[in-house]
Design a protein around this motif. Structure first.
Motif, short mmCIF file in Angstrom:
data_model
loop_
_atom_site.label_atom_id
_atom_site.label_comp_id
_atom_site.label_asym_id
_atom_site.label_seq_id
_atom_site.Cartn_x
_atom_site.Cartn_y
_atom_site.Cartn_z
N ILE A 106 -1.31 5.75 13.90
CA ILE A 106 0.06 5.30 14.09
C ILE A 106 0.33 5.07 15.58
CG2 ILE A 106 2.49 6.01 13.95
CD1 ILE A 106 1.74 7.37 11.27
N ARG A 107 -0.19 5.95 16.42
CA ARG A 107 0.01 5.81 17.87
C ARG A 107 -0.88 4.74 18.49
NH1 ARG A 107 -0.06 11.29 17.08
NH2 ARG A 107 -2.18 11.50 17.85
N ALA A 108 -2.13 4.66 18.03
CA ALA A 108 -3.13 3.83 18.72
C ALA A 108 -3.21 2.39 18.23
CB ALA A 108 -4.51 4.48 18.59
N HIS A 109 -2.88 2.13 16.98
CA HIS A 109 -3.05 0.78 16.41
C HIS A 109 -4.49 0.28 16.60
CE1 HIS A 109 1.26 -0.14 15.70
NE2 HIS A 109 1.41 0.75 16.66
N ALA A 110 -5.45 1.17 16.40
CA ALA A 110 -6.85 0.85 16.67
C ALA A 110 -7.55 0.13 15.52
CB ALA A 110 -7.61 2.12 17.01
N ARG A 111 -7.06 0.29 14.31
CA ARG A 111 -7.74 -0.28 13.14
C ARG A 111 -7.06 -1.57 12.70
NH1 ARG A 111 -10.38 4.46 10.00
NH2 ARG A 111 -10.05 6.16 11.45
N ARG A 148 -0.17 -5.28 7.43
CA ARG A 148 1.20 -4.85 7.70
C ARG A 148 1.66 -3.84 6.65
NH1 ARG A 148 5.23 -7.64 10.55
NH2 ARG A 148 7.29 -6.83 10.14
N GLN A 149 1.35 -4.13 5.37
CA GLN A 149 1.76 -3.23 4.29
C GLN A 149 1.04 -1.88 4.38
OE1 GLN A 149 1.09 -5.95 1.02
NE2 GLN A 149 3.30 -6.24 0.77
N GLN A 150 -0.24 -1.89 4.74
CA GLN A 150 -0.97 -0.62 4.90
C GLN A 150 -0.36 0.20 6.03
OE1 GLN A 150 -4.93 -2.11 5.44
NE2 GLN A 150 -5.42 -1.99 3.26
N ARG A 151 -0.06 -0.44 7.16
CA ARG A 151 0.53 0.28 8.29
C ARG A 151 1.90 0.84 7.92
NH1 ARG A 151 -0.96 1.34 12.87
NH2 ARG A 151 -2.59 -0.21 12.90
N ASN A 152 2.71 0.03 7.24
CA ASN A 152 4.03 0.51 6.82
C ASN A 152 3.90 1.70 5.87
OD1 ASN A 152 5.31 -1.41 8.37
ND2 ASN A 152 5.68 -2.81 6.66
N LEU A 153 2.95 1.62 4.94
CA LEU A 153 2.74 2.73 4.01
C LEU A 153 2.29 3.97 4.77
CD1 LEU A 153 2.66 3.87 1.17
CD2 LEU A 153 0.35 2.90 0.93
N GLN A 204 -10.33 5.32 4.37
CA GLN A 204 -10.47 5.36 5.83
C GLN A 204 -10.12 6.73 6.42
OE1 GLN A 204 -9.02 1.85 8.03
NE2 GLN A 204 -8.54 0.99 6.00
N GLY A 205 -9.71 7.65 5.54
CA GLY A 205 -9.39 9.00 6.00
C GLY A 205 -8.06 9.10 6.71
N LEU A 206 -7.14 8.16 6.43
CA LEU A 206 -5.84 8.16 7.12
C LEU A 206 -4.75 8.90 6.34
CD1 LEU A 206 -5.88 4.47 8.39
CD2 LEU A 206 -6.59 6.54 9.61
N ILE A 207 -4.91 8.97 5.01
CA ILE A 207 -4.01 9.76 4.17
C ILE A 207 -4.85 10.54 3.17
CG2 ILE A 207 -2.03 8.19 4.44
CD1 ILE A 207 -2.54 7.23 1.54
N ALA A 208 -4.25 11.60 2.63
CA ALA A 208 -4.93 12.43 1.63
C ALA A 208 -3.88 13.00 0.69
CB ALA A 208 -5.69 13.57 2.31
N LEU A 209 -4.30 13.43 -0.49
CA LEU A 209 -3.37 14.08 -1.40
C LEU A 209 -2.71 15.26 -0.72
CD1 LEU A 209 -5.38 14.08 -4.73
CD2 LEU A 209 -3.21 12.92 -4.32
N ALA A 210 -1.42 15.45 -0.99
CA ALA A 210 -0.69 16.58 -0.43
C ALA A 210 -1.25 17.88 -0.98
CB ALA A 210 0.79 16.45 -0.74
N ASP A 211 -1.07 18.97 -0.27
CA ASP A 211 -1.54 20.28 -0.71
C ASP A 211 -1.06 20.59 -2.12
OD1 ASP A 211 -2.83 20.77 1.65
OD2 ASP A 211 -1.21 21.96 2.51
#
Length: 87
Positions: free
Chosen positions: A18-23, A27-32, A66-73
């Motif tokens: 979110i901070r780096a915009h490296a990947r 637009r929809q993926q970033r918003n999600l 990509q390892g950016l989100i995961a299922l919540a605990d």
């Protein structure tokens, strides 16, 4: 593929993205990625990011891969796509 009834959290890599915009996220993926909060079911974001449920599953699946989100605990996705809380 991501489950629309599950809640997802940002991983440390997701927060960094979110901070780096490296990947090269769409637009929809970033918003999600920005909207995922660990409490809301994934399906609640369909209208917010402007896509149909199947597209939302694909976007979320890409973020998971990509390892950016995961299922919540406390949530585990099992083989049939059914979620159980507290497992």
């Amino acid at each position: 593929m991501a489950d629309l009834r599950a809640a997802y959290v940002k991983t440390p890599a997701g927060l960094a993205e979110i901070r780096a915009h490296a990947r090269q996220l769409t637009r929809q993926q970033r918003n999600l990625l920005i909207l995922v909060d660990g409490r809301s079911e994934l399906g609640t974001f369909t209208r917010s990011i402007g896509c149909v449920p199947e597209e939302l599953r694909e976007h979320a699946g890409a973020l998971v891969q990509q390892g950016l989100i995961a299922l919540a605990d406390g949530q585990v996705e099992i083989e049939l796509g059914v979620l159980r809380s507290g497992v």
